[in-house]
Design a protein around this motif. Sequence first.
Motif, short mmCIF file in Angstrom:
data_model
loop_
_atom_site.label_atom_id
_atom_site.label_comp_id
_atom_site.label_asym_id
_atom_site.label_seq_id
_atom_site.Cartn_x
_atom_site.Cartn_y
_atom_site.Cartn_z
N ASN A 269 -21.83 -15.50 22.74
CA ASN A 269 -22.68 -16.65 23.06
C ASN A 269 -21.95 -17.95 22.74
N VAL B 58 -34.04 -15.82 28.75
CA VAL B 58 -32.74 -15.89 28.08
C VAL B 58 -31.77 -16.81 28.81
N ASN C 80 -32.79 -20.46 28.71
CA ASN C 80 -32.62 -20.91 27.34
C ASN C 80 -31.16 -21.29 27.09
N LYS C 81 -30.25 -20.43 27.58
CA LYS C 81 -28.82 -20.70 27.41
C LYS C 81 -28.40 -21.96 28.15
N ALA D 41 -32.44 -22.04 19.94
CA ALA D 41 -32.06 -20.64 20.14
C ALA D 41 -32.71 -19.78 19.08
N THR E 227 -29.69 -15.38 22.32
CA THR E 227 -29.16 -16.71 22.62
C THR E 227 -28.50 -17.37 21.41
#
Lengths: 301, 292
Positions: B83, B149, B152-153, B232, B237
């Motif tokens: 990540n 996900v 969010n990233k 996160a 994440t």
Amino acid sequence: MKKNKGMIVLFLAPAVLFFLVIFVYPILRTALMTFFKIEGVTDAIGLWQFVGLENYIKLLNTSLFRTAMANLGKIWLMGGAIVLSLSLLFGVIITSGIRFKKFFRAVIYLPNIVSAVALATMWLQYVYNPQYGLFKTFFSAIGLDAIANIPWTDGDHKFMALLIAYCFGMVGYHMLIWTSGIERISPDYYEAAYIDGAHKIHQFRYITLPLLKGVFKTNVTMWSVSCVGFFVWSQLFSTVTAETSTITPMVYMYMQMFGAGNTMTERNAGLAAAIGVVLSICVVIVFTLSNVLLKDDDLEF
Amino acid sequence: MKFLKNKFAAVNWKKEARLLPGYIIVTAWVVFTFVLLGWVVCASFSTTQEIFAGEATKLPTGLHFENYMKAWKYSNVSEFFMNSLGYSIVSCIALIVVCAPAAYVLARYTFLGNKLIQTGFASAMGIPVIMIILPLFGIISQMGVLQDVTSNKVVLVLLYIGINVPYTTIFLTTFFANISRTYEEAAAIDGCPPTKTFWQIMFPMAQSGLVTVTIFNFINIWNEYFISLIIASRNETKPVAVGLYGMINSMKYTGDWSGMFAAVVIVFLPTFILYLFLSEKIIGGVTGGIKG
């Protein structure tokens, strides 16, 4: 150069857009929020309840917040004195013509590039460990049992431990700011002083220090900015939520807004926003004060 | 031999003796730093029992690489690591694409608002993150992107970019201002349009500045903590800094000290390796971004 409006706009637009969305709009909204009682951060402005300065008053009357501000003040003042003097000492040594200058400089700066979480863990789990820790083994080896047996991570010593560890990590950065200032001073001054018979300490007192006023200001500003954001270290050093010996305003705000089990006060995003404004005002005050107190002379070098 | 002798004679012993106190002070500090990092690396290869017996540096039972295997596989470190790597690389590239053109225009053209933008960016560097996080969090959670996900990233990367735009732009503006104008003038005479001049002539010429600021951004984003902690919240994440914090907390219950030190090493290794090769550039970048 020929003006090219289309290009200027096109080249600037993305950066300015990011700036507006990430900085300008949130700053204005945060400032506005402080005058309202807001149940949830996501609430639309229509749901906000105007309360005037009540948030600020409430905040200043909250003893935990006052403790947090006092801790921050102590970190700023004590840590600042330690870090700025130590980094100045290192800066002077590094520029005094020693060998392996680059090596020493690189190693002293090294802690700054290490993740604060990793660095704080090293201090907590190694240096301060009461069984196999570095302080324990080192100080008992040289016979200073009184220091060796200090329980660094208990309530009474935790703040000191936190401060030492944080300062260790910050010295390198401020040393670099000092050295960049020292290296701009022309060697002619020192030569002239040397011919006139001034020794090293006098040279430092009467040439280096006065010429470093501007750099000192930069150092104070940078130190204040990083102090205000004091968070990771405090979070790692406190084992229970809201530990009074290590709490800082940012930790307090985090607990208020995002932390689990915020039972200490009612849910109010306006209160959390007020913390942001109080801290920003602190930075501005320090910045203005250091500009007024340390006026730039006409001295150019 | 003769060369060595000359070199030896060249050492000004009187001067060195005068500098002795300085040598002692910085050497002590450097030794402490090495002991701190060295011990942690040793501990990451030993076992928890050895650490508590005070034998971490002796490694009596050899090197325990399995600490790393365990941390990497079972404690999600690999996920956090990937990540962070993704966030840092994407944000760094985007920052250059966004900030280099802006910095160039700010350094080269006079227009209404130029000074205002530069002052605004410079002051933004002193704004505490606490002053902007509430509305940002408000917008983000209102959009409902934290449930997914991927989005969010994306939001995290956008935040990393935005937070670092002021510093990157200011740094590059100083850099472009120091490049001679003669190249653009020559290109203009040859009929090259300004946009093309920028990408084909100025951008490559600014390479060393771009590299410095990118290393800096990489380290900043790799180590970023507060924003990631808030935005996160799930394992898929989390970047390394936040992931490590969670690991340390769970380690308190499992008692796997050597595994924890292995995780600490994994987290600081990437920035450390960068630093090992590029310390001069990084150090130059620190002082280049601030005016004394």
